[in-house]
Design a protein around this motif. Structure first.
Motif, short mmCIF file in Angstrom:
data_model
loop_
_atom_site.label_atom_id
_atom_site.label_comp_id
_atom_site.label_asym_id
_atom_site.label_seq_id
_atom_site.Cartn_x
_atom_site.Cartn_y
_atom_site.Cartn_z
N GLU A 80 -9.97 -18.86 52.34
CA GLU A 80 -9.45 -17.55 51.96
C GLU A 80 -8.31 -17.75 50.97
N LYS A 81 -8.35 -17.00 49.89
CA LYS A 81 -7.32 -17.08 48.86
C LYS A 81 -6.75 -15.69 48.64
N PRO A 82 -5.55 -15.62 48.09
CA PRO A 82 -5.04 -14.29 47.75
C PRO A 82 -5.90 -13.66 46.65
N LYS A 83 -5.99 -12.35 46.65
CA LYS A 83 -6.79 -11.66 45.63
C LYS A 83 -6.24 -11.97 44.25
N ALA A 84 -7.14 -12.29 43.34
CA ALA A 84 -6.75 -12.65 41.98
C ALA A 84 -7.71 -12.00 40.98
N VAL A 85 -7.27 -11.93 39.73
CA VAL A 85 -8.12 -11.44 38.65
C VAL A 85 -8.16 -12.48 37.55
N VAL A 115 -20.12 -8.30 37.61
CA VAL A 115 -19.73 -6.89 37.62
C VAL A 115 -19.39 -6.36 36.23
N ASP A 116 -19.71 -7.10 35.19
CA ASP A 116 -19.47 -6.70 33.79
C ASP A 116 -18.01 -6.34 33.54
N ALA A 117 -17.09 -7.17 34.02
CA ALA A 117 -15.66 -6.92 33.83
C ALA A 117 -15.13 -7.57 32.56
N ILE A 118 -15.96 -8.34 31.86
CA ILE A 118 -15.52 -9.01 30.63
C ILE A 118 -16.18 -8.32 29.45
N VAL A 119 -15.35 -7.98 28.45
CA VAL A 119 -15.86 -7.31 27.26
C VAL A 119 -15.59 -8.18 26.04
N GLY A 120 -16.45 -8.08 25.09
CA GLY A 120 -16.32 -8.84 23.85
C GLY A 120 -17.69 -9.00 23.22
N ALA A 121 -17.73 -9.67 22.07
CA ALA A 121 -18.98 -9.88 21.37
C ALA A 121 -19.07 -11.34 20.96
N ALA A 122 -20.25 -11.76 20.56
CA ALA A 122 -20.46 -13.15 20.13
C ALA A 122 -19.52 -13.48 18.98
N LYS A 123 -18.90 -14.64 19.09
CA LYS A 123 -17.96 -15.16 18.09
C LYS A 123 -16.75 -14.25 17.89
N GLN A 124 -16.45 -13.44 18.89
CA GLN A 124 -15.27 -12.58 18.89
C GLN A 124 -14.48 -12.86 20.16
N MET A 125 -13.23 -12.49 20.15
CA MET A 125 -12.38 -12.69 21.32
C MET A 125 -12.87 -11.81 22.48
N HIS A 126 -12.79 -12.34 23.70
CA HIS A 126 -13.16 -11.59 24.89
C HIS A 126 -11.91 -11.24 25.68
N THR A 127 -12.03 -10.23 26.52
CA THR A 127 -10.93 -9.87 27.42
C THR A 127 -11.53 -9.36 28.73
N VAL A 128 -10.69 -9.36 29.76
CA VAL A 128 -11.12 -8.93 31.09
C VAL A 128 -10.55 -7.55 31.38
N VAL A 129 -11.39 -6.66 31.86
CA VAL A 129 -10.94 -5.36 32.33
C VAL A 129 -10.49 -5.57 33.78
N GLU A 130 -9.17 -5.62 33.98
CA GLU A 130 -8.62 -6.00 35.28
C GLU A 130 -9.05 -5.07 36.40
N SER A 131 -9.21 -3.79 36.12
CA SER A 131 -9.59 -2.85 37.17
C SER A 131 -11.02 -3.10 37.67
N LEU A 132 -11.86 -3.78 36.88
CA LEU A 132 -13.23 -4.08 37.29
C LEU A 132 -13.39 -5.47 37.86
N CYS A 133 -12.47 -6.37 37.56
CA CYS A 133 -12.57 -7.77 37.99
C CYS A 133 -12.43 -7.88 39.49
N THR A 134 -13.35 -8.60 40.13
CA THR A 134 -13.32 -8.79 41.57
C THR A 134 -12.71 -10.12 41.98
N GLY A 135 -12.41 -10.98 41.02
CA GLY A 135 -11.81 -12.27 41.33
C GLY A 135 -12.79 -13.28 41.88
N CYS A 136 -14.04 -13.19 41.50
CA CYS A 136 -15.08 -14.06 42.07
C CYS A 136 -15.04 -15.48 41.51
#
Length: 188
Positions: free
Chosen positions: A100-105, A125-146
């Motif tokens: 068990e770990k603390p919840k993380a994103v 859960v499709d929490a990461i957005v971005g395109a090929a050869k472009q910078m990606h970012t995480v939508v924190e409200s969707l990230c489950t920390g898996c």
């Protein structure tokens, strides 16, 4: 005699039609116990339990094919809730499936991201957005920390950051000390 048979046949026909209508109208789509188990699970879809997601794990628990202590993200609290729901004895979290770990994103260090899209493909859960050869970012409200996005990243630009405890994320912890009933007898 023929009238009695006709009345009985008509009664059977009416009751059969009523039962047929009730079977269609009140049909249960899924197993209600699976839905209750799935509601307790954390919905991280991480696969640490040995199943591809929380719903298949809930189905396996309901069928008796999996134990209730295989979900590290659900932790000790999740195991207790499952034991209460199913009327089973509490078991500590299985070390075989993780700790068990603390919840993380997930947080992507954007200056290092090369836009390979491997993390996007790994995210259940499709929490990461971005395109090929472009910078990606995480939508924190969707990230489950898996943590499924960390391993495929070739440049190791994804970090897991613990979620700070706020009023929205705080959960009551079970008592650490044993509570004993008070002795009502007075000293004589």
């Amino acid at each position: 005699m023929l009238i009695a048979i006709a009345i009985m046949a008509l009664g059977a026909l009416v009751l059969g039609a009523a039962l047929g209508y009730a079977a269609v109208r009140f049909k249960v789509e899924g197993d209600p116990i699976v839905e209750k188990i799935d509601a307790i699970l954390p919905q991280t879809q991480c696969g640490q339990c040995g199943f591809p997601g929380c719903k298949p794990y809930a189905e396996a628990i309901a069928k008796g094919e999996a134990d209730i202590n295989q979900c590290p993200p659900g932790g000790d609290e999740g195991v207790r809730k499952l034991a209460d729901l199913l009327g089973k004895e509490y078991k500590p979290l299985s070390a075989e499936h993780g700790q068990e770990k603390p919840k993380a994103v997930a947080v992507i260090r954007e200056e290092l991201c090369i836009g390979c899209t491997l993390c996007i493909q790994a995210c259940p859960v499709d929490a990461i957005v971005g395109a090929a050869k472009q910078m990606h970012t995480v939508v924190e409200s969707l990230c489950t920390g898996c943590e499924l996005c960390i391993k495929p990243c070739p440049v190791e630009c994804i970090d897991m950051v613990p979620v700070p405890e706020t009023l929205e994320t705080w959960k009551w912890k079970y008592p650490v000390i044993e509570i004993k009933p008070a002795d009502n007898r007075k000293a004589a």
